[in-house]
Design a protein around this motif. Structure first.
Motif, PDB file in Angstrom:
ATOM      1  N   PRO A 131      18.886  50.703  40.290  1.00 22.61           N
ATOM      2  CA  PRO A 131      18.911  52.638  40.147  1.00 22.61           C
ATOM      3  C   PRO A 131      19.358  52.961  38.560  1.00 22.61           C
ATOM      4  CG  PRO A 131      18.974  51.857  42.336  1.00 22.61           C
ATOM      5  CD  PRO A 131      18.976  50.685  41.701  1.00 22.61           C
ATOM      6  N   ALA A 132      18.885  54.016  38.076  1.00 20.02           N
ATOM      7  CA  ALA A 132      19.526  54.960  37.334  1.00 20.02           C
ATOM      8  C   ALA A 132      21.780  54.192  37.782  1.00 20.02           C
ATOM      9  CB  ALA A 132      20.349  55.455  36.616  1.00 20.02           C
ATOM     10  N   ASN A 133      22.155  54.526  37.088  1.00 25.73           N
ATOM     11  CA  ASN A 133      23.940  54.335  36.749  1.00 25.73           C
ATOM     12  C   ASN A 133      24.048  53.620  37.916  1.00 25.73           C
ATOM     13  OD1 ASN A 133      23.897  56.541  35.194  1.00 25.73           O
ATOM     14  ND2 ASN A 133      22.977  57.736  36.930  1.00 25.73           N
ATOM     15  N   THR A 134      23.727  52.221  37.992  1.00 23.25           N
ATOM     16  CA  THR A 134      24.269  51.250  38.515  1.00 23.25           C
ATOM     17  C   THR A 134      23.821  49.855  38.216  1.00 23.25           C
ATOM     18  OG1 THR A 134      22.766  50.252  39.794  1.00 23.25           O
ATOM     19  CG2 THR A 134      23.618  52.861  41.140  1.00 23.25           C
ATOM     20  N   ILE A 135      24.958  48.812  38.564  1.00 24.92           N
ATOM     21  CA  ILE A 135      24.831  47.910  38.305  1.00 24.92           C
ATOM     22  C   ILE A 135      24.899  46.772  39.554  1.00 24.92           C
ATOM     23  CG2 ILE A 135      25.787  47.848  35.916  1.00 24.92           C
ATOM     24  CD1 ILE A 135      28.793  47.319  37.209  1.00 24.92           C
ATOM     25  N   GLY A 136      24.452  45.701  39.418  1.00 27.59           N
ATOM     26  CA  GLY A 136      24.507  44.771  40.696  1.00 27.59           C
ATOM     27  C   GLY A 136      24.476  43.321  40.550  1.00 27.59           C
ATOM     28  N   SER A 137      24.209  42.373  40.945  1.00 19.94           N
ATOM     29  CA  SER A 137      24.159  41.288  40.812  1.00 19.94           C
ATOM     30  C   SER A 137      23.540  40.259  42.576  1.00 19.94           C
ATOM     31  CB  SER A 137      25.245  40.932  40.143  1.00 19.94           C
ATOM     32  OG  SER A 137      25.062  38.982  40.107  1.00 19.94           O
ATOM     33  N   ILE A 138      21.933  39.347  42.573  1.00 23.84           N
ATOM     34  CA  ILE A 138      21.847  39.107  43.279  1.00 23.84           C
ATOM     35  C   ILE A 138      22.072  37.088  43.168  1.00 23.84           C
ATOM     36  CG2 ILE A 138      19.988  38.388  45.131  1.00 23.84           C
ATOM     37  CD1 ILE A 138      19.254  40.798  44.145  1.00 23.84           C
ATOM     38  N   LEU A 161      38.859  23.049  41.910  1.00 27.27           N
ATOM     39  CA  LEU A 161      38.269  23.119  40.463  1.00 27.27           C
ATOM     40  C   LEU A 161      37.226  24.263  39.853  1.00 27.27           C
ATOM     41  CD1 LEU A 161      37.095  19.007  39.327  1.00 27.27           C
ATOM     42  CD2 LEU A 161      39.084  20.671  38.768  1.00 27.27           C
ATOM     43  N   LYS A 162      36.602  24.358  40.549  1.00 25.90           N
ATOM     44  CA  LYS A 162      36.017  25.793  40.569  1.00 25.90           C
ATOM     45  C   LYS A 162      36.559  27.029  40.738  1.00 25.90           C
ATOM     46  CE  LYS A 162      31.407  24.478  42.380  1.00 25.90           C
ATOM     47  NZ  LYS A 162      30.309  25.272  43.264  1.00 25.90           N
ATOM     48  N   ILE A 163      37.569  27.324  41.193  1.00 24.20           N
ATOM     49  CA  ILE A 163      38.960  28.343  40.985  1.00 24.20           C
ATOM     50  C   ILE A 163      39.499  28.448  39.334  1.00 24.20           C
ATOM     51  CG2 ILE A 163      41.000  28.622  41.488  1.00 24.20           C
ATOM     52  CD1 ILE A 163      40.717  28.243  44.150  1.00 24.20           C
ATOM     53  N   ILE A 164      39.770  27.127  38.825  1.00 24.48           N
ATOM     54  CA  ILE A 164      39.919  27.060  37.732  1.00 24.48           C
ATOM     55  C   ILE A 164      38.973  27.378  36.371  1.00 24.48           C
ATOM     56  CG2 ILE A 164      40.696  24.971  35.808  1.00 24.48           C
ATOM     57  CD1 ILE A 164      42.409  24.032  37.970  1.00 24.48           C
ATOM     58  N   PHE A 165      38.022  26.380  36.772  1.00 24.88           N
ATOM     59  CA  PHE A 165      36.651  27.055  36.171  1.00 24.88           C
ATOM     60  C   PHE A 165      36.438  28.189  35.789  1.00 24.88           C
ATOM     61  CE2 PHE A 165      31.816  27.399  35.443  1.00 24.88           C
ATOM     62  CZ  PHE A 165      31.733  26.973  34.154  1.00 24.88           C
ATOM     63  N   ASN A 166      36.931  28.914  37.125  1.00 30.34           N
ATOM     64  CA  ASN A 166      35.643  30.653  37.176  1.00 30.34           C
ATOM     65  C   ASN A 166      36.586  31.348  36.357  1.00 30.34           C
ATOM     66  OD1 ASN A 166      33.555  30.280  38.952  1.00 30.34           O
ATOM     67  ND2 ASN A 166      35.016  30.458  40.535  1.00 30.34           N
ATOM     68  N   GLU A 167      38.465  31.132  37.225  1.00 36.22           N
ATOM     69  CA  GLU A 167      39.423  31.631  36.179  1.00 36.22           C
ATOM     70  C   GLU A 167      39.401  31.577  34.644  1.00 36.22           C
ATOM     71  OE1 GLU A 167      41.907  34.172  37.165  1.00 36.22           O
ATOM     72  OE2 GLU A 167      40.814  33.919  38.960  1.00 36.22           O
ATOM     73  N   ARG A 168      38.947  30.912  33.899  1.00 31.98           N
ATOM     74  CA  ARG A 168      38.380  30.705  32.097  1.00 31.98           C
ATOM     75  C   ARG A 168      37.781  31.376  32.248  1.00 31.98           C
ATOM     76  NH1 ARG A 168      40.929  24.322  32.044  1.00 31.98           N
ATOM     77  NH2 ARG A 168      42.969  25.044  32.317  1.00 31.98           N
ATOM     78  N   GLY A 224      29.861  40.063  39.125  1.00 41.80           N
ATOM     79  CA  GLY A 224      28.153  38.501  39.284  1.00 41.80           C
ATOM     80  C   GLY A 224      29.011  38.930  40.627  1.00 41.80           C
ATOM     81  N   VAL A 225      27.800  38.112  41.194  1.00 39.42           N
ATOM     82  CA  VAL A 225      28.247  36.951  42.196  1.00 39.42           C
ATOM     83  C   VAL A 225      27.014  35.813  41.929  1.00 39.42           C
ATOM     84  CG1 VAL A 225      26.147  38.124  43.531  1.00 39.42           C
ATOM     85  CG2 VAL A 225      28.250  37.281  44.886  1.00 39.42           C
ATOM     86  N   ASP A 226      27.891  34.440  42.729  1.00 38.55           N
ATOM     87  CA  ASP A 226      27.349  32.740  42.218  1.00 38.55           C
ATOM     88  C   ASP A 226      27.453  32.396  43.779  1.00 38.55           C
ATOM     89  OD1 ASP A 226      25.192  31.647  40.953  1.00 38.55           O
ATOM     90  OD2 ASP A 226      27.008  30.849  40.349  1.00 38.55           O
ATOM     91  N   MET A 227      26.785  31.797  44.028  1.00 36.92           N
ATOM     92  CA  MET A 227      26.679  31.171  45.296  1.00 36.92           C
ATOM     93  C   MET A 227      25.966  29.876  44.931  1.00 36.92           C
ATOM     94  SD  MET A 227      24.958  33.347  48.468  1.00 36.92           S
ATOM     95  CE  MET A 227      24.807  32.112  49.979  1.00 36.92           C
ATOM     96  N   GLU A 228      26.240  28.138  45.285  1.00 35.55           N
ATOM     97  CA  GLU A 228      26.477  27.291  45.003  1.00 35.55           C
ATOM     98  C   GLU A 228      26.793  25.954  46.203  1.00 35.55           C
ATOM     99  OE1 GLU A 228      28.147  25.555  41.676  1.00 35.55           O
ATOM    100  OE2 GLU A 228      28.263  28.036  40.746  1.00 35.55           O
ATOM    101  N   TYR A 229      25.757  24.909  45.899  1.00 37.55           N
ATOM    102  CA  TYR A 229      26.116  24.099  46.986  1.00 37.55           C
ATOM    103  C   TYR A 229      27.507  22.892  46.393  1.00 37.55           C
ATOM    104  CZ  TYR A 229      21.705  24.685  49.107  1.00 37.55           C
ATOM    105  OH  TYR A 229      20.107  25.470  50.279  1.00 37.55           O
ATOM    106  N   MET A 230      28.459  22.890  47.331  1.00 40.52           N
ATOM    107  CA  MET A 230      29.762  21.903  46.969  1.00 40.52           C
ATOM    108  C   MET A 230      29.355  20.681  46.828  1.00 40.52           C
ATOM    109  SD  MET A 230      31.567  24.548  46.986  1.00 40.52           S
ATOM    110  CE  MET A 230      34.021  24.300  47.011  1.00 40.52           C
ATOM    111  N   LEU A 231      28.760  20.479  46.397  1.00 47.72           N
ATOM    112  CA  LEU A 231      28.079  18.772  45.696  1.00 47.72           C
ATOM    113  C   LEU A 231      29.081  18.081  44.828  1.00 47.72           C
ATOM    114  CD1 LEU A 231      24.902  19.473  44.861  1.00 47.72           C
ATOM    115  CD2 LEU A 231      25.688  18.560  47.043  1.00 47.72           C
ATOM    116  N   PRO A 232      29.670  16.817  45.202  1.00 49.61           N
ATOM    117  CA  PRO A 232      30.932  16.040  44.500  1.00 49.61           C
ATOM    118  C   PRO A 232      30.327  16.270  43.238  1.00 49.61           C
ATOM    119  CG  PRO A 232      29.257  14.628  46.209  1.00 49.61           C
ATOM    120  CD  PRO A 232      28.851  16.329  46.233  1.00 49.61           C
ATOM    121  N   LEU A 233      31.853  15.960  42.108  1.00 48.81           N
ATOM    122  CA  LEU A 233      31.594  16.400  40.598  1.00 48.81           C
ATOM    123  C   LEU A 233      32.225  14.952  40.280  1.00 48.81           C
ATOM    124  CD1 LEU A 233      33.899  19.661  40.131  1.00 48.81           C
ATOM    125  CD2 LEU A 233      31.471  19.446  39.772  1.00 48.81           C
ATOM    126  N   GLU A 234      31.283  14.205  39.471  1.00 47.57           N
ATOM    127  CA  GLU A 234      31.709  13.058  39.021  1.00 47.57           C
ATOM    128  C   GLU A 234      33.356  13.220  37.998  1.00 47.57           C
ATOM    129  OE1 GLU A 234      28.846  11.614  35.855  1.00 47.57           O
ATOM    130  OE2 GLU A 234      26.903  12.764  37.835  1.00 47.57           O
TER     131      GLU A 234
END
Length: 103
Positions: free
Chosen positions: A30-37, A93-100, A58-68
């Motif tokens: 709606p007008a004058n709002t912002i959001g994320s799904i 690592l996700k915290i480091i990535f998100n901070e950057r 913004g918001v994001d969801m992911e499965y916690m899969l192993p990283l190579e």
């Protein structure tokens, strides 16, 4: 997904309304709002706020899969990996990535 968006809007005092999808598949708020799904197979989350108060949200969801290992070194420095004993926890690592990547 739309029920999560309507619930988030209701917390701002909006009536239960449809949240249409734009040509780019993004929600049209709606007008004058912002959001994320964001969603994964069985969970959905939505956040909404005033466009007068914030420029973006913004918001994001992911499965916690192993990283190579090759992905780990592209996210964290050698020094950062040393501090997590060479076997980095995906959450760290996700915290480091998100901070950057935050602005």
């Amino acid at each position: 997904m739309s029920s999560a968006a309507r619930s988030a809007l209701a917390q701002l005092g909006f009536p239960s309304i449809a949240i249409p999808m734009g040509d780019d598949r993004a929600p049209v708020w709606p007008a004058n709002t912002i959001g994320s799904i964001s969603h994964i197979s069985n969970v959905c989350i939505a956040v909404v706020t005033s466009a007068f108060r914030y420029r973006a949200i913004g918001v994001d969801m992911e499965y916690m899969l192993p990283l190579e290992n090759s992905h780990c070194i592209s996210i964290a420095t050698t020094d950062e990996l040393y501090h997590v004993n060479g076997t980095p926890d995906l959450k760290i690592l996700k915290i480091i990535f998100n901070e950057r990547s935050s602005f």
